[in-house]
Design a protein around this motif. Structure first.
Motif, mmCIF file in Angstrom:
data_model
loop_
_atom_site.group_PDB
_atom_site.id
_atom_site.type_symbol
_atom_site.label_atom_id
_atom_site.label_comp_id
_atom_site.label_asym_id
_atom_site.label_seq_id
_atom_site.Cartn_x
_atom_site.Cartn_y
_atom_site.Cartn_z
ATOM 1 N N HIS A 46 0.850 -1.196 0.000
ATOM 2 C CA HIS A 46 0.000 0.000 0.000
ATOM 3 C C HIS A 46 0.888 1.249 0.000
ATOM 4 C CE1 HIS A 46 -4.213 1.351 0.845
ATOM 5 N NE2 HIS A 46 -3.585 2.459 1.178
ATOM 6 N N ALA A 47 0.561 2.241 -0.808
ATOM 7 C CA ALA A 47 1.346 3.487 -0.839
ATOM 8 C C ALA A 47 0.553 4.610 -0.180
ATOM 9 C CB ALA A 47 1.681 3.866 -2.269
ATOM 10 N N LEU A 49 0.426 8.690 -0.047
ATOM 11 C CA LEU A 49 0.910 9.897 -0.727
ATOM 12 C C LEU A 49 0.348 11.147 -0.072
ATOM 13 C CD1 LEU A 49 0.381 8.980 -4.508
ATOM 14 C CD2 LEU A 49 2.532 9.076 -3.304
ATOM 15 N N VAL A 216 5.244 4.092 -7.100
ATOM 16 C CA VAL A 216 3.890 3.738 -6.655
ATOM 17 C C VAL A 216 3.192 2.924 -7.745
ATOM 18 C CG1 VAL A 216 1.635 4.675 -6.015
ATOM 19 C CG2 VAL A 216 3.714 5.759 -5.152
ATOM 20 N N ALA A 220 3.075 -0.731 -6.020
ATOM 21 C CA ALA A 220 1.980 -0.764 -5.036
ATOM 22 C C ALA A 220 0.708 -1.359 -5.634
ATOM 23 C CB ALA A 220 1.713 0.643 -4.516
ATOM 24 N N VAL A 223 -3.419 2.747 -3.143
ATOM 25 C CA VAL A 223 -2.843 3.999 -2.662
ATOM 26 C C VAL A 223 -3.900 4.752 -1.849
ATOM 27 C CG1 VAL A 223 -3.469 5.196 -4.812
ATOM 28 C CG2 VAL A 223 -1.641 6.107 -3.422
ATOM 29 N N ILE A 225 -4.423 8.775 -0.288
ATOM 30 C CA ILE A 225 -3.855 10.110 -0.470
ATOM 31 C C ILE A 225 -4.415 11.050 0.601
ATOM 32 C CG2 ILE A 225 -3.674 12.073 -2.060
ATOM 33 C CD1 ILE A 225 -4.011 9.861 -4.318
ATOM 34 N N GLY A 234 -8.090 7.695 -3.077
ATOM 35 C CA GLY A 234 -7.266 6.502 -3.126
ATOM 36 C C GLY A 234 -7.942 5.453 -3.956
ATOM 37 N N VAL A 237 -4.146 0.994 -7.648
ATOM 38 C CA VAL A 237 -3.181 1.775 -8.430
ATOM 39 C C VAL A 237 -3.472 1.692 -9.925
ATOM 40 C CG1 VAL A 237 -0.747 1.780 -9.149
ATOM 41 C CG2 VAL A 237 -1.334 1.818 -6.729
ATOM 42 N N MET A 245 -3.680 11.184 -9.205
ATOM 43 C CA MET A 245 -3.056 11.199 -7.865
ATOM 44 C C MET A 245 -2.548 12.603 -7.536
ATOM 45 S SD MET A 245 -0.844 7.678 -7.735
ATOM 46 C CE MET A 245 -1.166 6.373 -8.877
#
Length: 516
Positions: A46-47, A49, A216, A220, A223, A225, A234, A237, A245
């Protein structure tokens, strides 16, 4: 506070998932995190941001037990838990790899791993430890020399060792805080690929804080955010573009597009020329040797390299702060020693790394800092005897507005400004008026997305107006986006040159790592 042990301790090698529900964190009247709910299932990558100050590190510190949230809850594998300290987090298998290394440089990798355990015998049986470590490393996707002192390892190996340390301690959920900021592109790809493999096998769950969109999108699964403490979007991805994003991260701010690039002409005049320059490096044990470096009018030459390979010394030579043993630096065809009259005559401007320390007098006002280039000049260019405070203030007010510097007033000390605003103030001073040569070092390090776009557009504008720009940056994406030519510096020498349009990242990375 007693820890609620609803959840059994994690089994070695089985990933745990977590979920935050309405996680809120207030510091006095300031809400750093505002009802953030994020779900990270076991075995996923999981990213996270967001711009600087968006709440990323606050969220992570609540998960890891450094902060205790004002309200909201954390669940591990579907059971609500109380994590009152990092020790509690560790008990549930939650670990964190920080941006800066936490290893002991003088000890070997093996010694760093063994001493990181919570319970250690008074006398360590190294024969038994080595056997156990060998068996452990066979299960690891990373190959690291455990018998070398950490100080001798490359940055990529140190970063892998930090991750291995967390896995050795039984952590199966890892927070990675900008894990590739000190790695070459090849090292970054290899390390994230290996971690991705562990998540796919169900051995690990990862939450990565990153500002590199290509990482990402490549590694990933999903995500989240954050913006100004709130979760603003989010998803998977594959279903989000980098433009989506970016738009979520910065909201309605219109990004300054990079100006269309005017091609560099064959007749462009050389502005900066460095020939056969040799100087000692910071340690005094090695040398920096620049055989030949030329930057033409209307051209950006990017210098790529891993931190500590001579970039700092090169900028110090050009700023007149480091004496050379031989060779010459010339600007506009005349020998250049970086004195104030030479700098002024040749319109040389400098934006060094960490501008608050290197390009400002922190306790002096914004207005005074903005006047450093002009305070001793009259309107007609002659030498001024008296400071004209009124003129300085008027000029500062117009620069502050033109470069969007956020400051309470022009008479605030410049140290009171945020990093991005100090950088904007230095740009305002250095890019106003005629610029023949601009030397820039890591101009966007640590800045948020909108500040980065604005600063890059300003540098591009100077180039398009005919300035010769030498751009030293550890961010290869930045160099590929901005430069006309890229040169690689490794161990104090320029070892490779390519046109940016035709650049091959793997070749650049190999030269950065010294494999050439």
């Amino acid at each position: 506070m007693n820890i609620v042990r609803d959840t059994p301790l994690p089994q070695a090698g089985k990933a745990v998932g977590i979920e935050t529900l309405d996680m809120t964190m207030c510091f006095g009247g300031f809400t750093a995190l505002d009802h953030v709910s994020v779900s990270i299932p076991a075995g996923t990558f999981h990213a996270l941001l967001g711009e600087n100050g968006a709440g990323k590190s606050t969220l992570v510190k609540c998960i890891m037990g450094f902060y205790h949230q004002t309200s909201g809850s954390l669940s591990v594998d579907g059971r609500e838990v109380v994590v009152a300290s990092p020790k509690d987090a560790a008990a549930y298998g939650l670990g964190m790899v920080y941006q800066h290394f936490t290893l002991v440089p003088s000890l070997t990798g093996a010694e760093n791993l063994v001493i990181s355990r919570a319970e250690l015998p008074a006398v360590i049986n190294w024969a038994r430890e080595r056997k156990a470590l060998t068996a452990f490393m066979e299960r690891m996707p990373f190959k690291i020399p455990l018998d070398s002192p950490v100080s001798e390892l490359a940055a990529g190996e140190k970063q892998k060792l930090e991750i291995v340390k967390q896995l050795y301690l039984g952590r199966t959920f890892l927070v990675l805080d900008e894990p590739t900021s000190v790695l070459t592109p090849a090292e970054a790809d290899e390390m994230l690929g290996l971690i991705r493999g562990m998540t796919e096998r169900g051995e690990l769950t990862v939450l990565m804080i990153s500002h590199k969109f290509h990482e990402v999108t490549k590694f990933a699964d999903a995500v989240s955010i954050l913006r100004r403490g709130k979760l603003v979007g989010g998803g998977k991805v594959g279903e989000l573009s980098t433009a989506d994003m970016a738009a979520m991260m910065i909201g309605d701010v219109k990004l300054a597009e990079l100006d269309t690039r005017v091609p560099v002409t064959d007749t462009a005049k050389p502005v900066l020329h460095v020939e056969q320059v040799k100087a000692p490096d910071r340690s005094g044990l090695k040398t920096i040797e620049i055989d030949k470096l030329t930057v033409h009018s209307g051209e950006i030459v990017g210098i790529a390299g891993i931190s500590g390979n001579g970039q700092k010394e090169l900028t110090e030579i050009l700023a007149g702060q480091r004496p050379t043993e031989r060779g010459s630096v010339s600007v506009n065809g005349e020998i250049y020693g970086a004195t104030r009259p030479e700098t002024r005559r040749n319109n040389v401007r400098f934006i060094p790394e960490e501008p608050l320390q290197n390009a400002c007098a922190p306790r002096m006002t914004v207005s005074e800092n903005l006047a450093f280039r002009t305070f001793d000049l009259k309107e007609n260019g002659g030498d001024a005897i008296w400071l004209n405070k009124g003129k300085m203030k008027n000029r500062a007010t117009s620069l502050i507005s033109d470069f969007k510097v956020k400051t309470a007033s022009s008479s605030s000390p410049i140290a009171a400004l945020s990093g991005g605003n100090v950088q904007r103030a230095v740009l305002a001073r250095e890019l106003t008026g005629e610029v023949d040569l601009l030397i820039v070092s890591n101009p966007c390090f640590g800045l948020d997305f909108s500040a980065v776009a604005e600063i890059r557009a300003r540098i591009m504008r100077a180039r398009n107006a005919g300035a010769a720009v030498l751009l030293l940056s550890e961010d290869l994406d930045e160099l590929l986006e901005m430069s006309d030519r890229i040169m690689v510096i490794s161990e104090g020498k320029l070892v490779y040159e390519t046109q940016a349009r035709a650049a091959d990242i793997s070749v650049i990375g190999a030269h950065m790592a010294g494999h050439h």
